[in-house]
Design an enzyme around this catalytic site. Structure first.
Site, PDB file in Angstrom:
ATOM      1  N   GLU A 188      28.539 -87.846  24.668  1.00 50.48           N
ATOM      2  CA  GLU A 188      27.876 -87.330  23.466  1.00 50.48           C
ATOM      3  C   GLU A 188      26.357 -87.435  23.631  1.00 50.48           C
ATOM      4  O   GLU A 188      25.858 -88.423  24.176  1.00 50.48           O
ATOM      5  CB  GLU A 188      28.315 -88.200  22.282  1.00 50.48           C
ATOM      6  CG  GLU A 188      27.628 -87.887  20.960  1.00 50.48           C
ATOM      7  CD  GLU A 188      27.824 -88.993  19.921  1.00 50.48           C
ATOM      8  OE1 GLU A 188      27.859 -90.188  20.299  1.00 50.48           O
ATOM      9  OE2 GLU A 188      27.932 -88.664  18.727  1.00 50.48           O
ATOM     10  N   ASN A 210      25.751 -82.149  15.750  1.00 47.68           N
ATOM     11  CA  ASN A 210      26.062 -82.968  16.921  1.00 47.68           C
ATOM     12  C   ASN A 210      27.180 -82.211  17.649  1.00 47.68           C
ATOM     13  O   ASN A 210      28.317 -82.171  17.169  1.00 47.68           O
ATOM     14  CB  ASN A 210      26.505 -84.359  16.466  1.00 47.68           C
ATOM     15  CG  ASN A 210      26.676 -85.333  17.613  1.00 47.68           C
ATOM     16  OD1 ASN A 210      26.909 -84.920  18.742  1.00 47.68           O
ATOM     17  ND2 ASN A 210      26.592 -86.618  17.315  1.00 47.68           N
ATOM     18  N   LYS A 217      30.588 -81.940  15.637  1.00 48.06           N
ATOM     19  CA  LYS A 217      31.162 -83.198  15.135  1.00 48.06           C
ATOM     20  C   LYS A 217      31.421 -83.160  13.627  1.00 48.06           C
ATOM     21  O   LYS A 217      30.530 -82.814  12.839  1.00 48.06           O
ATOM     22  CB  LYS A 217      30.200 -84.341  15.463  1.00 48.06           C
ATOM     23  CG  LYS A 217      30.719 -85.742  15.175  1.00 48.06           C
ATOM     24  CD  LYS A 217      29.717 -86.750  15.756  1.00 48.06           C
ATOM     25  CE  LYS A 217      30.119 -88.196  15.580  1.00 48.06           C
ATOM     26  NZ  LYS A 217      29.133 -89.088  16.257  1.00 48.06           N
ATOM     27  N   GLU A 268      23.187 -90.739  11.562  1.00 49.35           N
ATOM     28  CA  GLU A 268      23.811 -89.443  11.885  1.00 49.35           C
ATOM     29  C   GLU A 268      24.009 -88.590  10.649  1.00 49.35           C
ATOM     30  O   GLU A 268      23.910 -87.363  10.719  1.00 49.35           O
ATOM     31  CB  GLU A 268      25.140 -89.653  12.615  1.00 49.35           C
ATOM     32  CG  GLU A 268      24.931 -90.189  14.013  1.00 49.35           C
ATOM     33  CD  GLU A 268      26.164 -90.036  14.869  1.00 49.35           C
ATOM     34  OE1 GLU A 268      26.671 -88.910  14.988  1.00 49.35           O
ATOM     35  OE2 GLU A 268      26.625 -91.050  15.423  1.00 49.35           O
ATOM     36  N   CYS A 326      32.812 -88.914  19.578  1.00 48.33           N
ATOM     37  CA  CYS A 326      32.499 -90.283  19.172  1.00 48.33           C
ATOM     38  C   CYS A 326      33.353 -90.759  17.988  1.00 48.33           C
ATOM     39  O   CYS A 326      34.538 -90.967  18.131  1.00 48.33           O
ATOM     40  CB  CYS A 326      31.002 -90.404  18.891  1.00 48.33           C
ATOM     41  SG  CYS A 326      30.440 -92.128  18.715  1.00 48.33           S
ATOM     42  N   ASN A 359      28.533 -92.647  21.831  1.00 51.64           N
ATOM     43  CA  ASN A 359      27.435 -93.613  21.891  1.00 51.64           C
ATOM     44  C   ASN A 359      27.793 -94.672  20.854  1.00 51.64           C
ATOM     45  O   ASN A 359      27.621 -94.443  19.649  1.00 51.64           O
ATOM     46  CB  ASN A 359      26.104 -92.988  21.479  1.00 51.64           C
ATOM     47  CG  ASN A 359      25.470 -92.121  22.546  1.00 51.64           C
ATOM     48  OD1 ASN A 359      24.587 -92.559  23.274  1.00 51.64           O
ATOM     49  ND2 ASN A 359      25.914 -90.870  22.634  1.00 51.64           N
TER      50      ASN A 359
END
Lengths: 305, 305
Positions: A47, A107, A124, A143, A169, A194
Site C-alpha cells: 500500500e 487510497n 480502499k 486516513e 490494509c 502499512n
C-alpha cells in the site's frame, strides 16, 4: 491446463519522508528483478508504496497534501516499473495515493499484467484512523482525513488465467471484504499494508499486531477458499515502527511463505488456482451452505444495526 | 460494577451408541460440579450432548430417527442438570436434538441461568453435510437430512450481566454468524461442536481440523470483539474420531484456555465483558468503520451471487 504459477510478495522497508519516488521505484525495480529470477509471474508491492506513510502527519495546505498523490498512472516516476514489467514479462500490484482529475483523493491499488497493462483497479473502502488532528497521539493516522471511501466496490477481474481481487490494509481485517471478493469469484487476493506496531487507542494490543495480521488474512483465505498475498511496508519509518510479516496464504488458511524481517525482501510461493475448489466445493460451498436470509443485519444501514 | 467472572467449557469424550441419556447427564453433572469447584458461573456443554453423534448413520424409519430427539426440555433425563444448576448456582449451555410438538426437527442449544431457568434458545442455521445417503463415505454426515434450518435467527440475549449469543458447530466457520451476533451486541458467544477428524470430501485437509477450529473461533472473536467458549464432543465415537481442542478465546482472538485431550475435561478462564470495548470502540468500531453499502453481495439471494 494447469493454473499453477509462482507469486511474489515484495516487502518494502521504510521510505524516508525526503526519499524521492524515483528512489522508491528503483528499489521496487530491484525487487521485481529478484522476483522474476525466482520464477514469479506477478509481484505484489505494498500500500502507498511510492512515499513514506504520510497520514502519520497532519498537513493542512492543499499543496502540502497533494504532493503525496499521483495524478496519472503510469507517470514519469513510475514508468520504469511498467517498462520493466513488460521487459521481464511479470505482472505487478502497486498501491499509491490517487488524485483524480476532478479532485477526488483515494487510497488506490492497481494490478498490472505481464505486458505492463493495468487490468484492475481498487480504491480502499475501510479507511482506518480518524478525521481530525488529535494532539494526544504520538503520531497521527489520518486516513479518514486524506482519503474518500473508495467508489469502485469489491470486484474480481480476470487475471493470470483466473480471477483476482484486491483490497488494501485495514480492509483485510473485515470479513465482509473477503466474503464480497469470494462471492465475486476471486481466487487470488492481493493487498498491501502499512500497519504501525504501536496502536495508540489500545496499546495493550501492540504485542498482537503480527498475530492479528495473520489471523485476518488466514481466516479470509480459509473462509472463502482463495489465495492471498499480503505485503507490508515495514520497519522504522520516520520514528514510527511498521510491522513486517508479509505472507502468502493458501485456500486452507496455511501460511506458505513469510517475510523474516522489516526491510526490502522478496517472498515467493507456488499457487494453484485450481485448489480453491477443495474448499469452495466442500466446506464453504456457498450455494449449498450459505443462508443469506439470516444475514440481514450485515447490510442494514449502520444506524439500524 | 465489574463484569468479570469465570466461564467453563466441559468437553465430553465419546458417547457410545447404546449409552443412555441418564449416563451422559451423570457425566455432565460431574463436570458441572468440577466447573463450580473452579469458580465457574456458567459451564458450556457441546452440541448434541445427550447422545452419540447419530447423523453419521442413515436411519429411515421415523421411530429410529425420533429416538435421538427430545420433545421437552427439561425432561426426565435432563432434569438432574437443571436441578444441580439451581442447587450449585451455576448456569449452563446444552446442545440437543429437538423435536417440536408440531413435528419439526432442529439441532438446538439452550442457555440456562444460575437458577436453572432457560434464558436463551438457538437452532442451528448452517447445517453441514448432505441430504441423502452416500455409499462412498466411510461414515455419513446427514445433518441436512435430519434437521431443518433453524428458524430463530442469530440473536443476543441478556445473560450474566451482559449479552450472550449462541451458534452451533459448523456455524462457527461462517463469519456471517459472528458478525450477526456481534451486531446484535453479543459479548460472549457459546457453542458446541462434533467435528470428525476425517473429512471424506477433502481428506487432504484432515491435518488441519484443529487449526480450522481455532482459526474460525479466533477470527470470530477478534473481528467482533467478543469472548467465546467453544466446546467439543471428542474422541473415538463408534469408530469415528472427533476432534477435541475445546477453547476459550478472548476478544483479542487470543486462546486463553484449551483442552488437552479427547475425553471428559473441564477448562476455565476468567472473562471480563468490559474488555469487549477495547476492540469494539477502536479497530472494530462498527458505527465508525463498517461500510454496509458495499456489502450487498453478502445478503443477495444465492442464485444472484
Amino acid at each position: 491446463m494447469s493454473r499453477k504459477f509462482i507469486v511474489a510478495g515484495a516487502q518494502l522497508g521504510p521510505i524516508a519522508r525526503d526519499e524521492s519516488r524515483a528512489s522508491a521505484v528503483a528499489r521496487m525495480c530491484a525487487l521485481m528483478r529478484a522476483a522474476k529470477a525466482r520464477g514469479a509471474r506477478v509481484v505484489v508491492f505494498p500500500e502507498l508504496a511510492l512515499t513514506t506513510f504520510f497520514p502519520r502527519w497532519h498537513f493542512t495546505d492543499p499543496a502540502d497534501i497533494d504532493q503525496w498523490f499521483e495524478t496519472e498512472m503510469p507517470n514519469a516516476d513510475t514508468q520504469p516499473l511498467f517498462d520493466l514489467s513488460r521487459e521481464l514479462g511479470i505482472g505487478f500490484h502497486l498501491g499509491y495515493a490517487e488524485l483524480t482529475a476532478d479532485g477526488h483523493h483515494y487510497n488506490t491499488a492497481i494490478m498490472v499484467n505481464e505486458s505492463g497493462e493495468i487490468i484492475g483497479k481498487y480504491r480502499k473502502i475501510h479507511l482506518p484512523g480518524h478525521f481530525e488532528f488529535e494532539d494526544w497521539r504520538p503520531f497521527q493516522h489520518l486516513e479518514k482525513y486524506y482519503f474518500e471511501k473508495g467508489d469502485l466496490g469489491f470486484h474480481a477481474f480476470h487475471a493470470f488465467d483466473g480471477k483476482a481481487g484486491m483490497c488494501i490494509c485495514n480492509d483485510r481485517r473485515w470479513p465482509e471484504t473477503w466474503r464480497s471478493l469470494g462471492l465475486a469469484g476471486a481466487e487470488l487476493v492481493v493487498l498491501g499494508y502499512n500497519t504501525p506496531l504501536h496502536y495508540p487507542p489500545a496499546p495493550e494490543h501492540d504485542h498482537l499486531q503480527y498475530f492479528h495480521n495473520e489471523l485476518s488474512v488466514q481466516a479470509g483465505c480459509y473462509q472463502n477458499g482463495l489465495w492471498a498475498v499480503a505485503v507490508a511496508k515495514a520497519g522504522n519509518e520516520e520514528g514510527c515502527d511498521l510491522i513486517g510479516g508479509s505472507v502468502i496464504v493458501a485456500p486452507t488458511g496455511e501460511i506458505i511463505a513469510k517475510a523474516q524481517g522489516v526491510g526490502d525482501e522478496v517472498i515467493t510461493a507456488e499457487v494453484d488456482l485450481d485448489r480453491c475448489t477443495e474448499i469452495r466445493a466442500n466446506i464453504f460451498n456457498f450455494a449449498m451452505h450459505r443462508e443469506p436470509s439470516d444475514y440481514h443485519r450485515i447490510t442494514a444501514p449502520k444506524d439500524a444495526s
